[in-house]
Design a protein around this motif. Structure first.
Motif: not given
Length: 151
Positions: A52-53, A57-58, A33-34, A44-47
């Motif tokens: 994806v960013l 990044f990870v 889940g996002k 990134p909350e639920s955006n």
């Protein structure tokens, strides 16, 4: 039995009286889940785009850890203090990145976990590919620097 102190009611709801922990959902097993918090509260909350960013990044952090771990040692003839300081600085950055990846993976989000593992794998591949390419190039060079014929 009372010792003269005040009895405080205990609540198992997981929220404090001022509501500071009311929105804290922590997963204790992997999930998809996002809707995840990675490194910073509210990111990134639920955006979907920010998720994806966060994955990218990870992934980059994992690759950077591998690249930084394979940097060559200080060149011979380097003064001890600047050489040791440079190596200590690179080591500090690498450990900082490693802890950031570890904290990201502790979100138990499978996407973040896969991005971390893929980042380490990509970084390791890049480092080893470059080393093998350099070794192969040196193997086929003649002592005077002119490439020899490969049959």
């Amino acid at each position: 039995m009372s010792d003269g102190g005040m009895d405080m009611p205990m609540s198992n709801s997981g929220s404090m009286s001022n509501g500071s922990m009311a929105s804290m959902d922590m997963h204790m097993s992997f999930y998809w889940g996002k809707d995840v918090t990675v490194l910073f509260s509210g990111w990134p909350e639920s955006n979907s785009g920010m998720y994806v960013l966060a994955l990218f990044f990870v992934l980059l952090l994992g690759a950077a850890i591998e690249v930084l771990s394979m940097l060559p040692a200080v060149k011979p003839g380097t003064r001890p203090f600047p050489g040791a300081f440079t190596q200590a600085s690179v080591y500090t950055i690498r450990v900082w990145f490693a802890y950031m990846v570890m904290l990201s993976v502790m979100s138990y989000n499978l996407g973040i976990y896969i991005a971390a593992v893929a980042g380490h794998a990509i970084g390791f591949f890049v480092v080893k590919f470059r080393a093998l390419a350099k070794e192969t190039k040196q193997q086929y060079m003649s002592p005077n620097g002119i490439p020899s014929k490969i049959c």
